[in-house]
Design an enzyme around this catalytic site. Structure first.
Site, mmCIF file in Angstrom:
data_model
loop_
_atom_site.group_PDB
_atom_site.id
_atom_site.type_symbol
_atom_site.label_atom_id
_atom_site.label_comp_id
_atom_site.label_asym_id
_atom_site.label_seq_id
_atom_site.Cartn_x
_atom_site.Cartn_y
_atom_site.Cartn_z
ATOM 1 N N ARG A 142 -8.484 -3.127 -13.881
ATOM 2 C CA ARG A 142 -8.825 -3.263 -12.649
ATOM 3 C C ARG A 142 -10.443 -2.391 -12.591
ATOM 4 N NH1 ARG A 142 -4.955 -4.629 -8.021
ATOM 5 N NH2 ARG A 142 -3.146 -5.287 -9.279
ATOM 6 N N SER A 154 15.037 -8.705 2.596
ATOM 7 C CA SER A 154 13.645 -8.502 2.433
ATOM 8 C C SER A 154 13.082 -9.892 1.895
ATOM 9 C CB SER A 154 13.034 -7.389 1.413
ATOM 10 O OG SER A 154 11.943 -7.352 1.230
ATOM 11 N N SER A 196 -0.793 -12.760 2.234
ATOM 12 C CA SER A 196 -2.265 -13.000 2.158
ATOM 13 C C SER A 196 -2.457 -13.329 0.731
ATOM 14 C CB SER A 196 -2.645 -11.512 2.068
ATOM 15 O OG SER A 196 -2.300 -10.698 1.185
ATOM 16 N N HIS A 211 -2.221 -9.242 8.073
ATOM 17 C CA HIS A 211 -3.218 -10.198 7.901
ATOM 18 C C HIS A 211 -3.108 -11.023 8.687
ATOM 19 C CE1 HIS A 211 -4.195 -9.067 3.589
ATOM 20 N NE2 HIS A 211 -2.964 -8.466 3.545
ATOM 21 N N THR A 221 -2.180 -3.332 10.722
ATOM 22 C CA THR A 221 -3.297 -2.335 10.175
ATOM 23 C C THR A 221 -4.577 -2.452 11.154
ATOM 24 O OG1 THR A 221 -4.592 -2.116 8.308
ATOM 25 C CG2 THR A 221 -4.412 -4.440 9.015
ATOM 26 N N LYS A 265 -8.568 -4.110 8.467
ATOM 27 C CA LYS A 265 -8.703 -5.575 8.318
ATOM 28 C C LYS A 265 -9.390 -6.160 9.195
ATOM 29 C CE LYS A 265 -5.468 -6.008 4.430
ATOM 30 N NZ LYS A 265 -4.832 -4.648 4.395
ATOM 31 N N THR A 279 1.427 14.747 7.691
ATOM 32 C CA THR A 279 0.133 14.500 7.224
ATOM 33 C C THR A 279 -0.925 14.574 8.439
ATOM 34 O OG1 THR A 279 -1.122 12.863 6.030
ATOM 35 C CG2 THR A 279 0.215 11.982 7.650
ATOM 36 N N THR A 323 -0.084 -7.833 -8.318
ATOM 37 C CA THR A 323 -0.403 -8.636 -6.862
ATOM 38 C C THR A 323 0.138 -9.887 -6.790
ATOM 39 O OG1 THR A 323 -2.214 -7.146 -6.737
ATOM 40 C CG2 THR A 323 -1.971 -8.727 -5.041
#
Length: 458
Positions: free
Chosen positions: A73, A189, A241, A269, A297, A300, A329, A415
């Site tokens: 990548r 799942s 996606s 998405h 999210t 996006k 965090t 991916t």
């Protein structure tokens, strides 16, 4: 013989639930120096040993494998032009920035450039400064965070919502925490679920069942095989996606009702882009009230950064109280949250961006089909172009950037499965018909140059 230490869920829970008054105790560290026997000689346990292990070689081999397979990548060096998306400047391999057109951004509606979003972020920056001040528990629970969570809960028709630093973290933290709280939980799942969902399921340590993609008959078989009294959670996405297809939400919810299972949907998405107010496919299909947890999210369609989950007050309170990915965090910068807040509020009222995106996607698909390019069937805004080879996919991407000023990343394993490598285009409301015509012409030329077959839709 000394017992080997194990990192167990029970040990983790014990440590997590320890009161603040408890003082941690540590075993003394062993003496790693050579020990001498009674005669003053070095004992065998301290004898020098020479290792031939070469760490650099291991790392080199790992990277070389990616190069050999054609899936190493490379991240482009660009800057977007504020107010002129999808135009940007590319810095890699040029004497100064080169103008390019971006075709693969997940800023689907160009809200990262919207004047309302930019103004809200500037106002917050000058009002409260840059950072949040720490975790939500210590100093990072700003009024912006509370307002945004209320807006997101309202967007999905839920009682409450919780912010995370990214969509990946929200999936990982929520799924892993839920399964640990439900004794003996089994997660069902979809086989094409995102890596963040897979990570959350794995980190939960619970049993899992994988059902074939969007196959409700297979899901039924798996659910029926389990004890009715065992807690069950069905995890799936609304829009996948890479292929651009949509889950049969109502059919999955029907099974959840029949087998008393919780439902968890990833709308990453879809939020902002579908439904009258941008609530995603679940809003478009009038199914949000049937889903227990909706994850999304903020990076996006909303154009900024972050992730969230919306659900009942009880569920959100449990995640807030138990999820390490939330507790330990630093919270999102209030500047980012202010920008998202403006974006969510705008897209709740405006459909101009959504309509523009859908029109652009339909137009680009048609141009690809008319030119014989192997565009994959897609019912959403995703426009995937099948290549089927990682080396060729990278080559096409490189030629587009170097010769045509077009930026689109190749999509390779892991991916997508090997042999299904592709280019993934995400046309938005700011992509013009002229841009699409130029892109299509460039792709046809490259297909001919590389002697690739032009065909009808895959």
């Amino acid at each position: 013989m000394q017992a080997r230490c194990k990192h167990t869920e029970s040990a983790e829970s014990e440590a997590f639930n320890a009161s603040s008054s408890q003082t941690p105790r540590f075993k003394p560290r062993p003496d790693l120096t050579k020990s001498a026997d009674t005669d003053g000689r070095d004992s065998d346990c301290g004898a020098d040993r020479t290792s031939t292990l070469n760490y650099d070689q291991i790392f080199d081999q790992a990277i070389d494998r990616l190069h050999t397979e054609g899936r190493y990548r490379v991240f482009i060096d660009i800057l977007r032009n504020k107010g002129a998306f999808p135009n940007a400047r590319c810095f890699a391999g040029h004497n100064g920035p080169k103008p390019i057109t971006v075709w693969c951004s997940n800023d689907y509606l160009a809200m990262g450039q919207h004047p309302k979003v930019v103004a809200a972020m500037e106002e917050a920056l000058h009002d409260v400064g840059a950072g949040s001040g720490g975790t939500r528990n210590i100093g990072g629970n700003t009024h912006y965070h509370i307002q945004l969570e209320q807006e997101l809960a309202d967007l999905h028709g839920k009682e409450s919502a919780l912010l995370f630093t990214s969509g990946y973290v929200s999936n990982d933290a929520t799924l892993s925490t839920l399964a640990k709280l439900l004794p003996g939980c089994i997660i069902f799942s979809d086989e094409l679920n995102h890596a963040s969902m897979i990570a959350g399921i794995r980190n939960s340590g619970c049993e899992k069942r994988i059902f074939r993609h969007n196959d409700v008959d297979h899901l039924r078989e798996l659910l029926a095989a389990e004890d009715p009294d065992v807690p069950k959670l069905i995890a799936f996405e609304s829009v996948y996606s890479m292929d651009g297809d949509v889950a049969p939400i109502h059919a999955i919810c029907d099974l959840a009702d029949e087998f008393n299972a919780l439902t968890y949907i990833d709308e990453v998405h879809a939020v902002g882009m579908y439904g009258d107010h941008g609530g995603g496919i679940s809003e478009r299909d009038d199914a949000a009230d049937r889903i227990d947890l909706i994850e999304g999210t903020l990076g996006k369609a909303f154009g900024v950064m972050g992730g969230y989950v919306a659900a009942s007050k009880k569920v959100i309170d449990c995640i807030r109280s138990y999820a390490p990915g939330f507790i330990f965090t630093t919270s999102l910068s209030p500047v980012l949250v202010a920008g998202v807040l403006a974006s969510v509020r705008h897209l709740k009222q405006s459909s101009v961006e959504r309509d523009g995106q859908q029109a652009a996607a339909a137009m680009l698909k048609q141009k690809f089909r008319d030119s014989g390019l192997p565009v994959m069937d897609s019912t959403t805004h995703i426009v995937p172009l099948m290549v089927g080879d990682p080396v060729r996919a990278k080559k096409i991407s490189d030629i587009l950037l170097a010769e045509y000023g077009v930026y689109v990343q190749p999509i390779n394993f892991p991916t997508v499965p090997r042999g299904t490598e592709r280019l993934r285009f995400t046309p938005g409301p700011a992509h013009t018909e002229e841009m699409m015509s130029e892109l299509t012409k460039a792709l046809v030329e490259i297909w001919d140059r590389l002697e690739l077959e032009l065909a009808q839709a895959a």
